[in-house]
Write a protein that holds these residues in place. Structure first.
Motif, PDB file in Angstrom:
ATOM      1  N   ILE A 198       3.780  -7.417  -9.292  1.00  0.00           N
ATOM      2  CA  ILE A 198       2.937  -5.809  -8.976  1.00  0.00           C
ATOM      3  C   ILE A 198       4.190  -4.853  -8.501  1.00  0.00           C
ATOM      4  CG2 ILE A 198       1.510  -4.688  -7.492  1.00  0.00           C
ATOM      5  CD1 ILE A 198      -0.537  -7.413  -7.388  1.00  0.00           C
ATOM      6  N   SER A 199       4.964  -5.259  -7.624  1.00  0.00           N
ATOM      7  CA  SER A 199       6.276  -4.510  -7.121  1.00  0.00           C
ATOM      8  C   SER A 199       6.995  -4.022  -8.421  1.00  0.00           C
ATOM      9  CB  SER A 199       6.882  -5.069  -5.982  1.00  0.00           C
ATOM     10  OG  SER A 199       7.626  -6.178  -6.424  1.00  0.00           O
ATOM     11  N   ASN A 200       7.403  -4.963  -9.297  1.00  0.00           N
ATOM     12  CA  ASN A 200       8.002  -4.581 -10.514  1.00  0.00           C
ATOM     13  C   ASN A 200       7.471  -3.777 -11.553  1.00  0.00           C
ATOM     14  OD1 ASN A 200      10.463  -6.129 -10.057  1.00  0.00           O
ATOM     15  ND2 ASN A 200      10.284  -7.362 -11.937  1.00  0.00           N
ATOM     16  N   ALA A 201       6.124  -3.926 -11.429  1.00  0.00           N
ATOM     17  CA  ALA A 201       5.208  -2.800 -12.316  1.00  0.00           C
ATOM     18  C   ALA A 201       5.367  -1.380 -11.635  1.00  0.00           C
ATOM     19  CB  ALA A 201       3.980  -3.519 -12.469  1.00  0.00           C
ATOM     20  N   ILE A 202       5.120  -1.472 -10.275  1.00  0.00           N
ATOM     21  CA  ILE A 202       5.378  -0.098  -9.698  1.00  0.00           C
ATOM     22  C   ILE A 202       6.734   0.645  -9.851  1.00  0.00           C
ATOM     23  CG2 ILE A 202       5.112   1.266  -7.467  1.00  0.00           C
ATOM     24  CD1 ILE A 202       3.047  -1.065  -6.794  1.00  0.00           C
ATOM     25  N   PRO A 240       0.392   5.396 -13.136  1.00  0.00           N
ATOM     26  CA  PRO A 240       0.583   3.899 -13.601  1.00  0.00           C
ATOM     27  C   PRO A 240      -0.636   2.913 -13.179  1.00  0.00           C
ATOM     28  CG  PRO A 240       2.056   4.864 -11.881  1.00  0.00           C
ATOM     29  CD  PRO A 240       1.163   5.830 -12.163  1.00  0.00           C
ATOM     30  N   ILE A 241      -0.721   1.997 -14.111  1.00  0.00           N
ATOM     31  CA  ILE A 241      -2.052   1.335 -14.062  1.00  0.00           C
ATOM     32  C   ILE A 241      -1.466  -0.262 -14.271  1.00  0.00           C
ATOM     33  CG2 ILE A 241      -4.103   0.693 -15.167  1.00  0.00           C
ATOM     34  CD1 ILE A 241      -4.430   3.580 -16.160  1.00  0.00           C
ATOM     35  N   ILE A 242      -2.165  -1.052 -13.382  1.00  0.00           N
ATOM     36  CA  ILE A 242      -1.519  -2.434 -13.567  1.00  0.00           C
ATOM     37  C   ILE A 242      -2.977  -3.241 -13.550  1.00  0.00           C
ATOM     38  CG2 ILE A 242      -0.482  -4.466 -12.221  1.00  0.00           C
ATOM     39  CD1 ILE A 242       0.953  -2.371 -10.827  1.00  0.00           C
ATOM     40  N   GLU A 243      -3.102  -3.931 -14.443  1.00  0.00           N
ATOM     41  CA  GLU A 243      -4.473  -4.872 -14.691  1.00  0.00           C
ATOM     42  C   GLU A 243      -4.164  -6.414 -14.857  1.00  0.00           C
ATOM     43  OE1 GLU A 243      -6.600  -3.662 -18.329  1.00  0.00           O
ATOM     44  OE2 GLU A 243      -5.178  -2.111 -18.385  1.00  0.00           O
ATOM     45  N   LYS A 284      -2.919   2.543  -9.833  1.00  0.00           N
ATOM     46  CA  LYS A 284      -4.245   1.800  -9.837  1.00  0.00           C
ATOM     47  C   LYS A 284      -4.048   0.583 -10.211  1.00  0.00           C
ATOM     48  CE  LYS A 284      -7.538   5.717 -11.119  1.00  0.00           C
ATOM     49  NZ  LYS A 284      -8.370   6.333 -12.251  1.00  0.00           N
ATOM     50  N   VAL A 285      -4.459  -0.457  -9.420  1.00  0.00           N
ATOM     51  CA  VAL A 285      -4.586  -1.728  -9.352  1.00  0.00           C
ATOM     52  C   VAL A 285      -5.851  -2.163  -9.801  1.00  0.00           C
ATOM     53  CG1 VAL A 285      -3.990  -4.080  -8.679  1.00  0.00           C
ATOM     54  CG2 VAL A 285      -2.603  -2.108  -8.032  1.00  0.00           C
ATOM     55  N   LEU A 286      -6.108  -2.744 -11.096  1.00  0.00           N
ATOM     56  CA  LEU A 286      -7.434  -3.114 -11.688  1.00  0.00           C
ATOM     57  C   LEU A 286      -7.427  -4.705 -11.667  1.00  0.00           C
ATOM     58  CD1 LEU A 286      -7.915  -0.600 -14.560  1.00  0.00           C
ATOM     59  CD2 LEU A 286      -8.464  -0.345 -11.950  1.00  0.00           C
ATOM     60  N   ILE A 287      -8.616  -5.265 -10.891  1.00  0.00           N
ATOM     61  CA  ILE A 287      -8.612  -6.777 -10.883  1.00  0.00           C
ATOM     62  C   ILE A 287      -9.911  -6.988 -11.619  1.00  0.00           C
ATOM     63  CG2 ILE A 287      -8.939  -8.736  -9.380  1.00  0.00           C
ATOM     64  CD1 ILE A 287      -7.841  -7.129  -7.004  1.00  0.00           C
ATOM     65  N   ASP A 288      -9.604  -7.641 -12.618  1.00  0.00           N
ATOM     66  CA  ASP A 288     -10.934  -8.011 -13.553  1.00  0.00           C
ATOM     67  C   ASP A 288     -11.787  -9.079 -12.863  1.00  0.00           C
ATOM     68  OD1 ASP A 288     -11.570  -7.811 -16.668  1.00  0.00           O
ATOM     69  OD2 ASP A 288     -11.622 -10.099 -16.196  1.00  0.00           O
ATOM     70  N   GLU A 289     -12.920  -8.894 -13.510  1.00  0.00           N
ATOM     71  CA  GLU A 289     -13.998  -9.794 -12.843  1.00  0.00           C
ATOM     72  C   GLU A 289     -13.811 -11.143 -12.952  1.00  0.00           C
ATOM     73  OE1 GLU A 289     -17.319 -10.349 -10.740  1.00  0.00           O
ATOM     74  OE2 GLU A 289     -16.442  -8.537 -11.195  1.00  0.00           O
ATOM     75  N   SER A 290     -12.970 -11.863 -14.065  1.00  0.00           N
ATOM     76  CA  SER A 290     -12.585 -13.169 -14.488  1.00  0.00           C
ATOM     77  C   SER A 290     -11.930 -13.745 -13.047  1.00  0.00           C
ATOM     78  CB  SER A 290     -11.727 -13.142 -15.593  1.00  0.00           C
ATOM     79  OG  SER A 290     -10.613 -12.475 -15.424  1.00  0.00           O
ATOM     80  N   VAL A 291     -11.001 -12.714 -12.491  1.00  0.00           N
ATOM     81  CA  VAL A 291     -10.259 -13.120 -11.231  1.00  0.00           C
ATOM     82  C   VAL A 291     -11.286 -13.402 -10.069  1.00  0.00           C
ATOM     83  CG1 VAL A 291      -8.444 -12.863  -9.594  1.00  0.00           C
ATOM     84  CG2 VAL A 291      -8.061 -12.076 -11.982  1.00  0.00           C
ATOM     85  N   ARG A 292     -12.354 -12.244  -9.908  1.00  0.00           N
ATOM     86  CA  ARG A 292     -13.138 -12.523  -8.768  1.00  0.00           C
ATOM     87  C   ARG A 292     -14.255 -13.815  -8.910  1.00  0.00           C
ATOM     88  NH1 ARG A 292     -12.619  -7.232  -6.861  1.00  0.00           N
ATOM     89  NH2 ARG A 292     -12.104  -5.631  -8.470  1.00  0.00           N
ATOM     90  N   ARG A 293     -14.380 -14.177 -10.149  1.00  0.00           N
ATOM     91  CA  ARG A 293     -15.363 -15.212 -10.373  1.00  0.00           C
ATOM     92  C   ARG A 293     -14.753 -16.841 -10.062  1.00  0.00           C
ATOM     93  NH1 ARG A 293     -16.976 -12.522 -15.173  1.00  0.00           N
ATOM     94  NH2 ARG A 293     -15.721 -13.898 -16.258  1.00  0.00           N
ATOM     95  N   GLN A 348       0.800  -1.259  -0.067  1.00  0.00           N
ATOM     96  CA  GLN A 348      -0.012  -0.037  -0.066  1.00  0.00           C
ATOM     97  C   GLN A 348       0.880   1.338   0.048  1.00  0.00           C
ATOM     98  OE1 GLN A 348      -3.386  -0.119  -0.436  1.00  0.00           O
ATOM     99  NE2 GLN A 348      -3.082   2.169  -0.670  1.00  0.00           N
ATOM    100  N   SER A 349       1.902   1.199   0.464  1.00  0.00           N
ATOM    101  CA  SER A 349       2.787   2.344   0.926  1.00  0.00           C
ATOM    102  C   SER A 349       3.167   2.848  -0.462  1.00  0.00           C
ATOM    103  CB  SER A 349       4.056   1.960   1.748  1.00  0.00           C
ATOM    104  OG  SER A 349       4.868   3.250   1.940  1.00  0.00           O
ATOM    105  N   ALA A 350       4.088   1.844  -1.448  1.00  0.00           N
ATOM    106  CA  ALA A 350       4.390   2.025  -2.831  1.00  0.00           C
ATOM    107  C   ALA A 350       3.331   2.390  -3.611  1.00  0.00           C
ATOM    108  CB  ALA A 350       5.004   0.734  -3.055  1.00  0.00           C
ATOM    109  N   VAL A 351       2.141   1.762  -3.484  1.00  0.00           N
ATOM    110  CA  VAL A 351       0.975   1.942  -4.232  1.00  0.00           C
ATOM    111  C   VAL A 351       0.351   3.501  -4.202  1.00  0.00           C
ATOM    112  CG1 VAL A 351      -1.392   1.393  -4.854  1.00  0.00           C
ATOM    113  CG2 VAL A 351       0.238  -0.276  -4.540  1.00  0.00           C
ATOM    114  N   SER A 352       0.446   3.988  -2.903  1.00  0.00           N
ATOM    115  CA  SER A 352      -0.195   5.330  -2.586  1.00  0.00           C
ATOM    116  C   SER A 352       0.953   6.202  -3.074  1.00  0.00           C
ATOM    117  CB  SER A 352      -0.307   5.331  -1.029  1.00  0.00           C
ATOM    118  OG  SER A 352      -1.332   4.496  -0.790  1.00  0.00           O
TER     119      SER A 352
END
Length: 455
Positions: free
Chosen positions: A354-358, A367-370, A326-335, A317-321
């Protein structure tokens, strides 16, 4: 192709009841045998049909001619009908055999092959059905013979048998057919039972060999991975770990020189270089230890992937903030249904990606991560997309090598071990990982996780 070959091919297509199974059990061979019986039955019947019609004409037997013609028509339906399934073909075939048997017994008595047809019906049923059904046919044959005897005794029928046998004599003759039917049914049952056991053993042996081959392939793959790791460790020991040690050694040699004086700028810089090299060496050694520990947790557990990702994002959260990512989790992962994984390593996989992408984000772009997933029959294919600085095409094959840093810019901290972690973790889950990227246009990391890890 000859007419006979075309005829056999046509019959085979009509009597085929689905695809050929991988393991050909007794049921498959019963159906195959029925196909062969039908292929030869109709031509043989046609050969016998013509002289039979001539004989019926001279003997003035229109009923036999009618029933013979009906039997041939029914056999033609069994052979050529397009809409009838295999089960109904078999039933119609058995009915036709009984029709011929009863007709020939009634109108021709012992001069016709009625008893032979009754015996043949038991044999055919034993071959194309289970042996239990053959015993029902024996009971039916016995009932037919008894009914003929009862009809003769009560004078209820005008059969050719009445002029030759008394009811008792007829039963004595018919009992031979019943005896032979029992012998054939028992013999064929023993044959098919032995065949079934042999096929089961062969199937089990093939399955065992197949499993051993799969296990051997897995072990060979693991050995190949271990060999690659060993080569990487050899390179690391001879290069990456040597580099900071050589730096320290070189500086200490300089410090031994009489010209080196405490307190001057060069001396202080030398101490800074030593401190930096020692810290780098500690990071490299820690990375190696962490890399070697991957896979120590040998018991897979079911996890919800969206919860794993949310926990990882919470940990970062510290690095994200700070980066405004923005970290976007697709509905396919939720299902997704719960997936069996090694939880600690699986968590580390997403944390590294995720940390590499940041870390490798573009400073002038939000920055957007999907994260998304695609379900296949044997595995899940995950996709992690970022809009960061990307990777040059020449470096795509290098990024998963331990301690290999393709971004030499000092502003990007790290030892170059994160993606090597990811590769080892994915392979631990019987999958593979790859990347599609272009410098300046972000990266798309794909990796697969086996559905069958718990098996």
């Amino acid at each position: 192709m000859s007419i006979w070959s075309k005829y056999k091919e046509l019959v085979a297509s009509r009597l085929s009841d689905g695809a050929v199974p991988d393991v050909k059990g007794v049921g498959y061979w019963r159906d195959k045998l029925f196909q062969v019986i039908v292929v030869y039955m109709l031509p043989v019947c046609m050969i016998a049909y013509i002289p039979a019609m001539v004989l019926c004409y001279y003997l003035d037997q229109p009923y036999i001619a009618f029933y013979d013609s009906l039997a041939v028509a029914l056999l033609a339906m069994v052979t050529f009908s397009k809409k009838m399934n295999l089960r109904w073909r078999k039933l119609l075939f058995v009915f036709t055999m009984y029709l011929l048997s009863v007709t020939l017994l009634y109108y021709m008595g012992v001069y016709g092959p009625g008893l032979l047809y009754l015996l043949s019906t038991v044999i055919f049923v034993s071959l194309i059905y289970s042996s239990k059904l053959a015993y029902w046919c024996i009971a039916a044959n016995t009932a037919i013979c008894v009914l003929f005897a009862l009809g003769m005794h009560l004078g209820l029928m005008d059969s050719a048998l009445v002029n030759i046998y008394t009811p008792a004599a007829w039963l004595a003759v018919a009992s031979n057919q019943v005896l032979l039917s029992v012998l054939f049914a028992v013999s064929i049952q023993m044959l098919t039972s032995g065949l079934a056991q042999t096929l089961d053993k062969e199937s089990s042996l093939k399955e065992s060999i197949r499993n051993e081959m799969v296990e051997s392939e897995r072990l060979v793959k693991e050995l190949k991975i271990k060999n690659e790791e060993m080569e990487q460790f050899t390179y690391i020991a001879s290069h990456d770990l040597q580099e900071p040690l050589n730096t320290i050694l070189g500086i200490t040699e300089v410090l031994k020189l009489p010209s080196s004086k405490k307190g001057d700028g060069d001396f202080e810089n030398s101490l800074d270089y030593i401190s930096f090299s020692v810290e780098r060496l500690k990071l490299l050694i820690k990375g190696l230890l962490d890399y070697a520990r991957i896979g120590r947790q040998l018991e897979p557990k079911e996890v919800k992937c969206d919860e794993v990702i949310k926990n990882v994002v919470g940990d970062l959260q510290s690095a994200v903030s700070e980066s405004g990512t923005k970290v976007l989790i697709d509905e396919s992962v939720r299902r997704m249904a719960p997936l069996a994984v090694f939880p600690l390593d699986f968590n580390q996989l997403f944390q590294n990606l995720i940390s590499n992408a940041i870390k490798f984000r573009r400073r002038d772009v939000e920055p957007i991560i999907e994260l998304s997933v695609k379900e296949e029959s044997d595995f899940f294919e995950f996709l992690v997309i970022d809009n960061g600085i990307g990777i040059k095409q020449d470096d795509l094959d290098k990024i998963f090598i331990i301690f290999k840093r393709v971004h030499g810019d000092a502003s990007y901290e790290g030892t170059g071990i994160g993606l090597a972690f990811c590769k080892k973790i994915v392979e631990l889950h019987r999958g593979k990982i790859w990347v599609e990227s272009k410098a300046g246009s972000g990266s798309s990391f794909y990796f697969t996780i086996s559905r069958h890890l718990a098996k």
